[in-house]
Design a protein around this motif. Structure first.
Motif, PDB file in Angstrom:
ATOM      1  N   ASP A 110       2.285   2.116   2.871  1.00 49.01           N
ATOM      2  CA  ASP A 110       2.363   2.379   4.309  1.00 49.01           C
ATOM      3  C   ASP A 110       3.545   1.626   4.918  1.00 49.01           C
ATOM      4  N   SER A 149      -2.962  -3.344   1.525  1.00 48.71           N
ATOM      5  CA  SER A 149      -3.282  -2.977   0.149  1.00 48.71           C
ATOM      6  C   SER A 149      -4.008  -1.638   0.125  1.00 48.71           C
ATOM      7  N   LYS A 150      -3.695  -0.798  -0.839  1.00 50.17           N
ATOM      8  CA  LYS A 150      -4.407   0.473  -0.957  1.00 50.17           C
ATOM      9  C   LYS A 150      -5.782   0.293  -1.587  1.00 50.17           C
ATOM     10  N   ASP A 151      -6.003  -0.878  -2.233  1.00 50.72           N
ATOM     11  CA  ASP A 151      -7.255  -1.109  -2.952  1.00 50.72           C
ATOM     12  C   ASP A 151      -8.170  -2.138  -2.288  1.00 50.72           C
ATOM     13  N   ARG A 181      -2.113  -0.173   6.090  1.00 53.72           N
ATOM     14  CA  ARG A 181      -2.910  -1.124   5.322  1.00 53.72           C
ATOM     15  C   ARG A 181      -1.991  -1.936   4.429  1.00 53.72           C
ATOM     16  N   ASP A 233      -9.394  -3.956   1.631  1.00 56.08           N
ATOM     17  CA  ASP A 233      -9.321  -4.030   3.093  1.00 56.08           C
ATOM     18  C   ASP A 233      -8.922  -5.419   3.583  1.00 56.08           C
ATOM     19  N   SER A 254       0.814  -1.219   0.000  1.00 53.85           N
ATOM     20  CA  SER A 254       0.000   0.000   0.000  1.00 53.85           C
ATOM     21  C   SER A 254       0.844   1.263   0.000  1.00 53.85           C
ATOM     22  N   SER A 290      -2.683  -6.240  -5.057  1.00 54.46           N
ATOM     23  CA  SER A 290      -2.485  -5.210  -6.086  1.00 54.46           C
ATOM     24  C   SER A 290      -2.772  -5.759  -7.476  1.00 54.46           C
TER      25      SER A 290
END
Length: 399
Positions: free
Chosen positions: A40, A73-75, A71, A77, A38, A172
């Motif tokens: 992060d 993954s940014k896409d 997180r 949860d 992500s 991703s």
């Protein structure tokens, strides 16, 4: 934080058929900073002693739906669900209800079924074209059919839920709108299945969970019933499938190990455990925690309150203070208390099921196909990058 420059994580799979080289020297410090897919950052705990103790430490929370929490993954949860309490005492009570349905006796009763499924799948592989993709011939259909049998999922739905689960586990690989469609589709599918099971209960795990939901004083809520059904379905399929395919590929690449196990089938159990320890099928990006307070580690360093924490199973599994020659695959290794299934109150509920399937698949393949081998050089095996598991996406074999 533990270092100035976060290390990209998951680590690169180099060398191809070995534990990532990035793990070498990692244990010099009890914690390092890592950068997740992500973008992060999180604190990775690297040493066996610390990882094992922190799995059961109340100062780390699994309730990670918090502002500022890292997180994966940014896409997607992934397993973050603010409606599910992942900490004691509620998690302990809910897990106790689930394990009542997920008994060792129920798992062992599945062994003959797993054996018959394996035999049928290998019959089809033998009759089909060469080379064959071991993933599609055995590694994926076996755990799918077994978990369908265990949970009471109609086997004709296996392809449907496999696609939904793969989307659910995208880190991703897929665009966010496709991920969300799969998440909603899986939840809706299981909702319909639970309704059908309640109307016509059977002797399966979902039926047992429904009975607990309806009759137990500390009962599961409808949402928790749904959540645990989804979690068991996912965990009972994808991790085992990836481990069967990728672990077998390692054995086929290492012909010395292959011949050793083939000559002495009693080594299957220890070989399975050693391949689980080396964890070449994937990473432990699902074990994020939130530090509720400062926590001192074995080297005197401190995880700061509010940190996002990753308990590194592969770090623990390559700790030289616990495992002699940790980067060597030793199929005769004794006292192999690896951390691949976690520990304590978060020890994998399905560990016995996974072990049983891995043992059946390994023993039967080597017995039925004594000349099986990789059909391409190991360096050409593609990994399923961008997903929750990063095992080989194809394992072409011939015989």
């Amino acid at each position: 934080m533990s270092s100035n420059t976060p290390i990209p994580y998951p680590f690169e799979w180099t060398p191809v058929m070995e534990v990532p080289g990035r793990l070498r020297g990692l244990h010099e410090r009890a914690q390092v900073d890592v950068r997740l897919p992500s973008g992060d950052t999180a604190v990775m705990v690297t040493r066996y002693k610390d990882v094992r103790s922190l799995f059961a430490d109340s100062r780390l929370s699994k309730n990670i739906a918090r502002p500022g929490m890292a997180r994966v993954s940014k896409d997607n949860d992934l397993f973050v669900d603010p409606k599910i309490d992942g900490d004691p005492p509620h998690h302990t009570a809910m897990r106790g209800l689930v394990t009542r349905a997920f008994t060792a006796r129920r798992i062992e009763r599945l062994r003959p079924f797993a054996q018959s499924v394996t035999d049928e799948l290998l019959d089809a592989m033998e009759a089909g074209p060469k080379p064959a993709d071991l993933n599609e011939a055995l590694a994926f259909p076996l755990p799918i059919l077994v978990i369908c049998k265990l949970l009471g999922v109609p086997p004709e739905d296996r392809d449907k839920f496999r696609g939904l689960v793969d989307g659910f586990l995208s880190v991703s690989k897929l665009p966010p709108e496709e991920v969300e469609e799969c998440r909603k589709g899986l939840w809706s599918y299981l909702a319909d299945l639970i309704v059908a099971k309640r109307a016509d209960p059977g002797d399966d795990l979902i039926g047992s969970l429904i009975k607990i939901r309806d009759e137990d004083d500390n009962r599961l809520s409808d949402y928790e019933l749904h959540h645990w059904t989804q979690s068991l379905l996912i965990a009972g399929y994808v991790t085992t499938a990836s481990q069967i395919g990728t672990g077998t590929a390692v054995l086929l690449h290492r012909r010395d190990l292959f011949e050793e196990v083939k000559a002495d089938p009693s080594l299957v159990e220890s070989a399975v455990e050693e391949l689980l320890r080396t964890q070449i099928m994937g990473s432990s990006i699902g074990t994020l925690r939130y530090a509720l307070t400062d926590i001192e580690l074995s080297d005197g360093s401190v995880i700061k309150e509010g940190s996002s924490v990753l308990l590194s199973e592969e770090g623990a599994n390559t700790d030289g203070s616990v495992f002699k020659d940790p980067f060597t695959i030793d199929i005769r290794r004794k006292e192999n208390h690896h951390m691949t299934f976690g520990a304590g109150i978060h020890y994998c509920v399905g560990a016995a099921l996974a072990r049983m399937e891995l043992q059946v698949a390994t023993e039967t393949l080597l017995r039925r196909f004594p000349d099986v081998r990789l059909a391409v050089p190991a360096e050409e095996l593609p990994r399923g990058l961008g997903g929750f598991m990063e095992g080989f996406s194809e394992v072409p074999v011939t015989w």
